[in-house]
Design a protein around this motif. Sequence first.
Motif, short mmCIF file in Angstrom:
data_model
loop_
_atom_site.label_atom_id
_atom_site.label_comp_id
_atom_site.label_asym_id
_atom_site.label_seq_id
_atom_site.Cartn_x
_atom_site.Cartn_y
_atom_site.Cartn_z
N PHE A 1 0.83 -1.22 0.00
CA PHE A 1 0.00 0.00 0.00
C PHE A 1 0.86 1.25 0.00
N SER A 2 1.94 1.25 0.74
CA SER A 2 2.77 2.45 0.88
C SER A 2 3.53 2.79 -0.40
N ILE B 1 -2.70 11.95 -2.62
CA ILE B 1 -1.71 11.98 -1.55
C ILE B 1 -0.54 11.07 -1.92
N SER B 2 0.66 11.52 -1.58
CA SER B 2 1.87 10.78 -1.93
C SER B 2 2.05 9.56 -1.04
N PHE B 3 3.07 8.74 -1.35
CA PHE B 3 3.32 7.49 -0.64
C PHE B 3 3.34 7.68 0.88
N ARG C 1 -3.69 9.53 4.93
CA ARG C 1 -3.54 8.07 4.83
C ARG C 1 -2.86 7.52 6.07
N ASP C 2 -3.15 6.27 6.36
CA ASP C 2 -2.52 5.54 7.44
C ASP C 2 -1.96 4.26 6.84
N ASN C 3 -0.66 4.27 6.55
CA ASN C 3 -0.06 3.12 5.87
C ASN C 3 -0.05 1.87 6.74
N VAL D 1 -6.89 5.05 3.28
CA VAL D 1 -6.83 6.46 2.93
C VAL D 1 -8.19 7.09 3.26
N TYR D 2 -8.15 8.33 3.68
CA TYR D 2 -9.35 9.02 4.13
C TYR D 2 -9.57 10.30 3.32
#
Length: 124
Positions: A29-30, A51-53, A72-74, A79-80
Amino acid sequence: QVQLVESGGELVQAGGSLRLSCAASGRTFSTYTMAWFRQAPGTEREFAAAISFSGRNTYYADSVKGRFTISRDNAKNTVYLQMNSLKPEDTAVYYCAAKRGPYSNGRASDFGSWGQGTQVTVSS
């Protein structure tokens, strides 16, 4: 390819807020740039935010800048999209999208993975 599932869309009054979530499968995901697009009836799908990585860089369409926040929460593969001061013209199906590699532009064709969409309706 990453599998994406959106949630959080609902009916809200103008001026209200909503937070959309997009859960992604997979262990990479990241390494994806993530984005939100939206599509109102009879219109083309349009870019809303990306949003970036790492989450350090964010990008917004002028129509949502200052009202929407992407994050985002990797660790959670999620992603929100926090949407504040909603307007009736924000009514649309909102889609989460993923792109291998860095963000370059808001073209839908650059994003290879898509969720099924979640409906947001803003009443006046």
